[in-house]
Design an enzyme around this catalytic site. Structure first.
Site, PDB file in Angstrom:
ATOM      1  N   HIS A  48       0.855  -1.189   0.000  1.00 28.12           N
ATOM      2  CA  HIS A  48       0.000   0.000   0.000  1.00 28.12           C
ATOM      3  C   HIS A  48       0.889   1.237   0.000  1.00 28.12           C
ATOM      4  O   HIS A  48       1.393   1.646   1.028  1.00 28.12           O
ATOM      5  CB  HIS A  48      -0.930  -0.011   1.227  1.00 28.12           C
ATOM      6  CG  HIS A  48      -2.042   0.984   1.138  1.00 28.12           C
ATOM      7  ND1 HIS A  48      -2.025   2.163   1.832  1.00 28.12           N
ATOM      8  CD2 HIS A  48      -3.195   0.974   0.431  1.00 28.12           C
ATOM      9  CE1 HIS A  48      -3.129   2.843   1.571  1.00 28.12           C
ATOM     10  NE2 HIS A  48      -3.854   2.137   0.716  1.00 28.12           N
ATOM     11  N   PHE A  49       1.111   1.791  -1.185  1.00 25.52           N
ATOM     12  CA  PHE A  49       2.015   2.938  -1.363  1.00 25.52           C
ATOM     13  C   PHE A  49       3.386   2.658  -0.741  1.00 25.52           C
ATOM     14  O   PHE A  49       3.827   3.371   0.160  1.00 25.52           O
ATOM     15  CB  PHE A  49       1.420   4.218  -0.746  1.00 25.52           C
ATOM     16  CG  PHE A  49       0.100   4.633  -1.322  1.00 25.52           C
ATOM     17  CD1 PHE A  49       0.023   5.196  -2.591  1.00 25.52           C
ATOM     18  CD2 PHE A  49      -1.060   4.462  -0.593  1.00 25.52           C
ATOM     19  CE1 PHE A  49      -1.186   5.593  -3.118  1.00 25.52           C
ATOM     20  CE2 PHE A  49      -2.282   4.845  -1.114  1.00 25.52           C
ATOM     21  CZ  PHE A  49      -2.344   5.409  -2.380  1.00 25.52           C
TER      22      PHE A  49
END
Length: 145
Positions: A48-49
């Site tokens: 996630h990012f």
């Protein structure tokens, strides 16, 4: 005050989905204050990012719902071992105000609004260092398993 060992008695969740590390205040029938310590070792940061790690909003909502679940179970005087499960069934007025990143300590607060036929309504919010992260009204359903 509840440590993670006691929290595990009131939540059926386990790693990596147990998102409450400590309860620091609990008034049965009223409110709870709990914490989630966010570290770079969280498995969701891998995808996630990954170049700018941010805790997924859905997991912030889940953490708030878990804190509300502990409050609900304590208020009912039950645990999951009694054959009851507490489902997160809805949210209203959900808003995010700031990202949560590794190193943050997420403060989770929930207050009981109402209960009718096993459907509980809570006002919830999360903060980091006094800054609002997220707020919502959530619904949880107490059901037999």
């Amino acid at each position: 005050m509840m440590d993670v060992k006691e929290i595990r008695e009131y939540l059926p969740h386990r790693y990596p989905f147990l998102l409450v590390d400590r309860v620091v205040e609990l008034t049965v029938g009223e409110s709870i204050v709990a914490y989630k310590n966010v570290t770079i070792n969280e498995p969701f940061f891998n995808g996630h990012f990954p170049d700018h790690p941010v805790m997924p909003g859905v997991l912030i909502v889940e953490a708030m719902a878990q804190a509300a679940g502990i409050l609900g179970f304590k208020t009912m005087g039950k645990t999951p071992q009694d054959g009851s499960i507490y489902y997160f069934v809805g949210s209203d007025k959900l808003r995010f105000k700031r990202p949560v990143v590794p190193g943050d300590q997420l403060r989770l607060e929930a207050t009981i609004v109402s209960e009718k036929r096993g459907i509980w309504k809570f006002d919830v919010k999360s903060t980091v260092d006094g800054d609002l992260v997220s707020s919502a009204q959530i619904l949880c359903a107490d059901r037999k398993i």
